[in-house]
Design a protein around this motif. Structure first.
Motif, PDB file in Angstrom:
ATOM      1  N   UNK A   1       0.836  -1.209   0.000  1.00  0.00           N
ATOM      2  CA  UNK A   1       0.000   0.000   0.000  1.00  0.00           C
ATOM      3  C   UNK A   1       0.870   1.258   0.000  1.00  0.00           C
ATOM      4  N   UNK A   2       1.966   1.241   0.772  1.00  0.00           N
ATOM      5  CA  UNK A   2       2.907   2.370   0.780  1.00  0.00           C
ATOM      6  C   UNK A   2       3.511   2.571  -0.608  1.00  0.00           C
TER       7      UNK A   2
ATOM      8  N   UNK B   1       1.655   6.613  -6.977  1.00  0.00           N
ATOM      9  CA  UNK B   1       0.594   7.503  -7.452  1.00  0.00           C
ATOM     10  C   UNK B   1       0.923   8.970  -7.174  1.00  0.00           C
ATOM     11  N   UNK B   2       1.423   9.257  -5.989  1.00  0.00           N
ATOM     12  CA  UNK B   2       1.792  10.629  -5.635  1.00  0.00           C
ATOM     13  C   UNK B   2       2.889  11.145  -6.573  1.00  0.00           C
ATOM     14  N   UNK B   3       3.877  10.315  -6.803  1.00  0.00           N
ATOM     15  CA  UNK B   3       5.028  10.660  -7.641  1.00  0.00           C
ATOM     16  C   UNK B   3       4.588  11.014  -9.061  1.00  0.00           C
ATOM     17  N   UNK B   4       3.842  10.104  -9.680  1.00  0.00           N
ATOM     18  CA  UNK B   4       3.429  10.333 -11.065  1.00  0.00           C
ATOM     19  C   UNK B   4       2.515  11.559 -11.157  1.00  0.00           C
ATOM     20  N   UNK B   5       1.551  11.662 -10.268  1.00  0.00           N
ATOM     21  CA  UNK B   5       0.636  12.805 -10.307  1.00  0.00           C
ATOM     22  C   UNK B   5       1.377  14.126 -10.106  1.00  0.00           C
ATOM     23  N   UNK B   6       2.328  14.143  -9.186  1.00  0.00           N
ATOM     24  CA  UNK B   6       3.081  15.368  -8.925  1.00  0.00           C
ATOM     25  C   UNK B   6       3.834  15.816 -10.176  1.00  0.00           C
ATOM     26  N   UNK B   7       4.578  14.888 -10.776  1.00  0.00           N
ATOM     27  CA  UNK B   7       5.394  15.281 -11.930  1.00  0.00           C
ATOM     28  C   UNK B   7       4.567  15.542 -13.175  1.00  0.00           C
TER      29      UNK B   7
ATOM     30  N   UNK C   1      10.343  11.157   1.249  1.00  0.00           N
ATOM     31  CA  UNK C   1       9.041  10.858   1.820  1.00  0.00           C
ATOM     32  C   UNK C   1       9.175  10.087   3.135  1.00  0.00           C
ATOM     33  N   UNK C   2      10.013   9.062   3.140  1.00  0.00           N
ATOM     34  CA  UNK C   2      10.152   8.247   4.345  1.00  0.00           C
ATOM     35  C   UNK C   2      10.977   8.950   5.406  1.00  0.00           C
TER      36      UNK C   2
END
Length: 72
Positions: free
Chosen positions: A34-35, A41-47, A68-69
């Motif tokens: 899940x992480x 998803x966060x990575x692709x959406x951000x860029x 992130x971690x």
């Protein structure tokens, strides 16, 4: 002679390859699938939203995950 720009925008279908997923779970032992899915998803959406380019999206993803971690 001018340098060729090898940078490109991220493909909306970009996914971490098997080696990158192994790195992720080895580096972040407490991480779950899940992480991984969330970070992806966060990575692709951000860029995509910023329109940034990169020469190496795998390296940029490793950097993204370390940041992130580190914040946890």
């Amino acid at each position: 002679m001018a340098k060729k720009n090898l940078e490109e925008q991220i493909n909306p279908d970009w996914k971490p390859n098997d080696a990158l997923q192994l790195w992720f779970f080895d580096r972040f032992k407490q991480a779950t699938q899940e992480d991984m899915n969330y970070e992806h998803e966060q990575f692709v959406d951000y860029y995509l939203s910023k329109g940034y380019t990169s020469r190496d999206w795998n390296a940029r993803f490793r950097y993204w995950c370390r940041l992130s971690f580190k914040l946890l």
